[in-house]
Design a protein around this motif. Sequence first.
Motif, short mmCIF file in Angstrom:
data_model
loop_
_atom_site.label_atom_id
_atom_site.label_comp_id
_atom_site.label_asym_id
_atom_site.label_seq_id
_atom_site.Cartn_x
_atom_site.Cartn_y
_atom_site.Cartn_z
N SER A 59 0.85 -1.16 -0.03
CA SER A 59 -0.01 0.17 0.01
C SER A 59 0.94 1.32 -0.12
O SER A 59 2.10 1.23 0.34
N LYS A 60 0.11 2.22 -0.28
CA LYS A 60 1.01 3.43 -0.42
C LYS A 60 1.37 3.88 0.98
O LYS A 60 2.54 4.50 1.15
N ASN A 61 0.69 3.44 2.15
CA ASN A 61 0.90 3.83 3.56
C ASN A 61 2.18 3.12 3.85
O ASN A 61 3.04 3.75 4.58
N ALA A 62 2.29 1.89 3.47
CA ALA A 62 3.45 0.89 3.85
C ALA A 62 4.64 1.54 3.22
O ALA A 62 6.01 1.90 3.78
N LEU A 106 5.16 4.84 2.31
CA LEU A 106 5.46 6.21 2.85
C LEU A 106 5.95 5.80 4.25
O LEU A 106 7.04 6.73 4.83
N LEU A 107 5.53 4.69 5.17
CA LEU A 107 6.19 4.51 6.42
C LEU A 107 7.71 4.13 6.17
O LEU A 107 8.62 4.71 6.99
N GLN A 108 8.05 3.45 5.18
CA GLN A 108 9.43 3.04 4.82
C GLN A 108 10.12 4.30 4.53
O GLN A 108 11.37 4.21 5.06
N THR A 161 3.80 -5.98 2.32
CA THR A 161 4.41 -4.57 3.12
C THR A 161 5.93 -4.37 2.69
O THR A 161 6.75 -3.39 3.03
#
Length: 271
Positions: A77-80, A82-84, A169
């Motif tokens: 996902s984009k959220n994963a 962005l977290l990285q 992820t």
Amino acid sequence: MEDNLQLLVEETSWYNDIVLGSLLPANWLAPLPRFFRGWLRNYVGGTFIYLISGTLWCFYMYYLKRNVYLPKDAIPSKNAMLLQIGVAMKALPWYCALPTMSEYMIENGWTKCFSRISDVGWIAYLCYLAMYLVFVEFGIYWVHRELHDIKPLYKYIHATHHIFNKQNTLSPFAGSAFHPLEGILQAMPHVLALFVIPTHFTTHMALLFIDAIWTTNIHDCIHGKLWPVMGAGYHTIHHTTYRHNYGHFTIWMDWMFGTLRDPVEDEAKKI
């Protein structure tokens, strides 16, 4: 000796000019301490390589070749992602301290670096390069393995990277998403090699560049099937079992020390 050191200083100055010359006016750069200029160049260059290589590779895999290399449910996902990126951005300033310190030691003649291949000849250069690569492969394997085997190191350092532990992820951006200390520890063999193996400085810098690209590539979950390369298929297994495939560029250290797990054989067992 003095000529060699002068050439090494000139080379690092040239790298500074390439990376920083177009970003900052010369009258801003000149007053900065040489050590800080080196760190700033490494930080800017490292950030650029990380973001550009990760973005281009994600665009190719997840958009241009969507559902070709990976099923839809395996795309992060984009959220994963962005977290990285957030984890990596916090750590990159610290990562860059190690190559900056190594350059300081190189310029002061504390290492076995040489500036021209002609100083040693091509046969010696190739032998030294092979020794360097074996040293780095061995060192990174054992650093990585001990980050798993020594529980406090895993809990407080390596676990930051292993929160990304499934295909959906993992992405190229996970390649530099480490605890700051881990980035330094895993790069340490590159620096230690300079003290024991005569190393061509330009080649050393090129290998650091390749290393930055490589860490992006091995987190894309696509098995390249190029023996004996420790590609993403092997490294994805590492992120899911935690006990296999600790190697960096090749599978040889895992084969030697009994921790190799082949992705092709792994898939065959699932069928």
